[in-house]
Design a protein around this motif. Sequence first.
Motif, PDB file in Angstrom:
ATOM      1  N   LEU A  45      64.671  10.854  83.103  1.00 52.08           N
ATOM      2  CA  LEU A  45      64.365   9.470  82.790  1.00 52.08           C
ATOM      3  C   LEU A  45      65.487   8.617  83.366  1.00 52.08           C
ATOM      4  N   ASN A  46      65.135   7.499  83.944  1.00 53.34           N
ATOM      5  CA  ASN A  46      66.153   6.626  84.533  1.00 53.34           C
ATOM      6  C   ASN A  46      67.070   7.392  85.481  1.00 53.34           C
ATOM      7  N   PHE A  47      66.469   8.064  86.436  1.00 57.52           N
ATOM      8  CA  PHE A  47      67.193   8.754  87.499  1.00 57.52           C
ATOM      9  C   PHE A  47      68.142   9.842  87.016  1.00 57.52           C
ATOM     10  N   GLY A  48      67.902  10.373  85.835  1.00 61.74           N
ATOM     11  CA  GLY A  48      68.741  11.461  85.361  1.00 61.74           C
ATOM     12  C   GLY A  48      69.827  11.025  84.390  1.00 61.74           C
ATOM     13  N   ILE A  49      69.853   9.761  84.054  1.00 62.65           N
ATOM     14  CA  ILE A  49      70.809   9.335  83.033  1.00 62.65           C
ATOM     15  C   ILE A  49      70.486  10.115  81.765  1.00 62.65           C
ATOM     16  N   VAL A  50      69.183  10.316  81.568  1.00 62.33           N
ATOM     17  CA  VAL A  50      68.703  11.072  80.420  1.00 62.33           C
ATOM     18  C   VAL A  50      67.650  12.067  80.920  1.00 62.33           C
ATOM     19  N   ALA A  51      67.568  13.220  80.283  1.00 64.14           N
ATOM     20  CA  ALA A  51      66.525  14.176  80.661  1.00 64.14           C
ATOM     21  C   ALA A  51      65.910  14.773  79.407  1.00 64.14           C
ATOM     22  N   ILE A  52      64.611  15.080  79.504  1.00 67.65           N
ATOM     23  CA  ILE A  52      63.937  15.782  78.411  1.00 67.65           C
ATOM     24  C   ILE A  52      63.630  17.190  78.896  1.00 67.65           C
ATOM     25  N   HIS A  53      64.204  18.168  78.211  1.00 67.19           N
ATOM     26  CA  HIS A  53      63.923  19.570  78.526  1.00 67.19           C
ATOM     27  C   HIS A  53      62.908  20.093  77.529  1.00 67.19           C
ATOM     28  N   SER A  54      61.995  20.915  78.028  1.00 66.11           N
ATOM     29  CA  SER A  54      60.945  21.450  77.159  1.00 66.11           C
ATOM     30  C   SER A  54      60.775  22.939  77.403  1.00 66.11           C
ATOM     31  N   GLY A  55      60.496  23.679  76.350  1.00 69.64           N
ATOM     32  CA  GLY A  55      60.255  25.109  76.495  1.00 69.64           C
ATOM     33  C   GLY A  55      59.343  25.578  75.391  1.00 69.64           C
ATOM     34  N   PHE A  56      58.732  26.731  75.578  1.00 62.43           N
ATOM     35  CA  PHE A  56      57.809  27.262  74.568  1.00 62.43           C
ATOM     36  C   PHE A  56      58.199  28.658  74.142  1.00 62.43           C
ATOM     37  N   LYS A  57      57.943  28.937  72.879  1.00 62.26           N
ATOM     38  CA  LYS A  57      58.145  30.296  72.362  1.00 62.26           C
ATOM     39  C   LYS A  57      56.774  30.948  72.378  1.00 62.26           C
ATOM     40  N   LEU A  58      56.672  32.049  73.067  1.00 58.93           N
ATOM     41  CA  LEU A  58      55.343  32.675  73.162  1.00 58.93           C
ATOM     42  C   LEU A  58      55.208  33.892  72.255  1.00 58.93           C
TER      43      LEU A  58
END
Lengths: 96, 307
Positions: free
Chosen positions: B294-307
């Motif tokens: 977000l905003n060129f990398g000033i902020v990032a959202i990381h997502s992952g799943f437990k399978l």
Amino acid sequence: GSAHGRHCHRQQGREQGSGSGSGSDSARPQPPEPSLLRFLVCPLSKRPLRYEEATNELINEELGIAYPIIDGIPNMVPEAARMTHKKPPAEGSEQP
Amino acid sequence: VRLWRCRCRALLSRPAGAVRPRRGLAAGPEMHFGFQTVTEEERREKIYQVFENVAKKYDVMNDSMTLGIHRVWKDILIHKMNPCPGTLLLDVAGGTGDIAFRFINYVRSVRQRQLQRKLKDHQNLSWQEIFESYQKDKSNSLGDSQVVVCDINREMLKVGKQKAQHLGYTEGLSWVLGNAEELPFDDDKFDVYTIAFGIRNVTRIDLALQEAYRVLKPGGRFLCLEFSHVSNPLLSSLYDLYSFQVIPVLGEVIAGDWRSYQYLVESIRQFPPQEELKAMIEDAGFFKVDYENLNFGIVAIHSGFKL
């Protein structure tokens, strides 16, 4: 799970929680949200806890430690727990 | 001597990335606190103090520092989560409740729409039947959704709880004082785990990620919203300028505490960049790990799943 049977049922009839009128730190201890007791376990052993209404604590019988509930917020860090002295802990001192 | 060494290091290592111990693991007895070198124990204490000091001004400072944009970032996080009623959320390092309140608002509005659609579909019910169904649903405006806010800092939780009372959030919300590295929750319990602007302050990130994995249900989702790295060099310089010249000053003026905000800015520089964090999340066992800048990398959202 199996934890449910151990919880203090005297809690259930009471209307309380984070929304009730008492905003300030009153002398009367605030019990925790009943639904929360479903998820909480001892952070050290991950075993179920028993809510003790008399002292407003969550007790891990196996390790003999009790976590306090302050202002309705369970304090689930080992540093805050005390030894219950009712039953000596099985494996030496668990306290840091 | 240590203080002098720390100051020298702080001055010399201002360019980002100069002092960087092994990612997320305690590199021997020494760790980073912003640009200082401290022991693991000292780091925990110092961070606790930072948030103890800023708790009451936390929200005001967030608005000032980010010009209110942090609200948009948090909105985006919840939209990405897209929770349906009945979701069980664990918000770690959730302190003042920003994510929790947004979650409640979201599921409440989804629930509203569900109920309206249901009512529209039942055109041939009697008044009595409609009244009864309305009564039943009214008492369940969240559709059994629940959020547990867990934070290690008592002051932040206090502020959060007061805000909740002030804003009228009563049901579906609970507060727990706990450590992200050693969560007081049973295995396989939550649908979603979030940590927004918190993981940066965790001393053992690897442990926090392992705990996140443990408490999520199979199929559960891990979401992390955090300051990250800007790769664009021009933007990066402007960002550095703003961070190091403006933010600590704002901290002093608004909260009377430039040191805490100096830490904040430094800790952002010390935090692993996007790809590295992604690898750490994968190490904890998560699948389909991805990130969104977000905003060129000033902020990032990381997502992952437990399978």
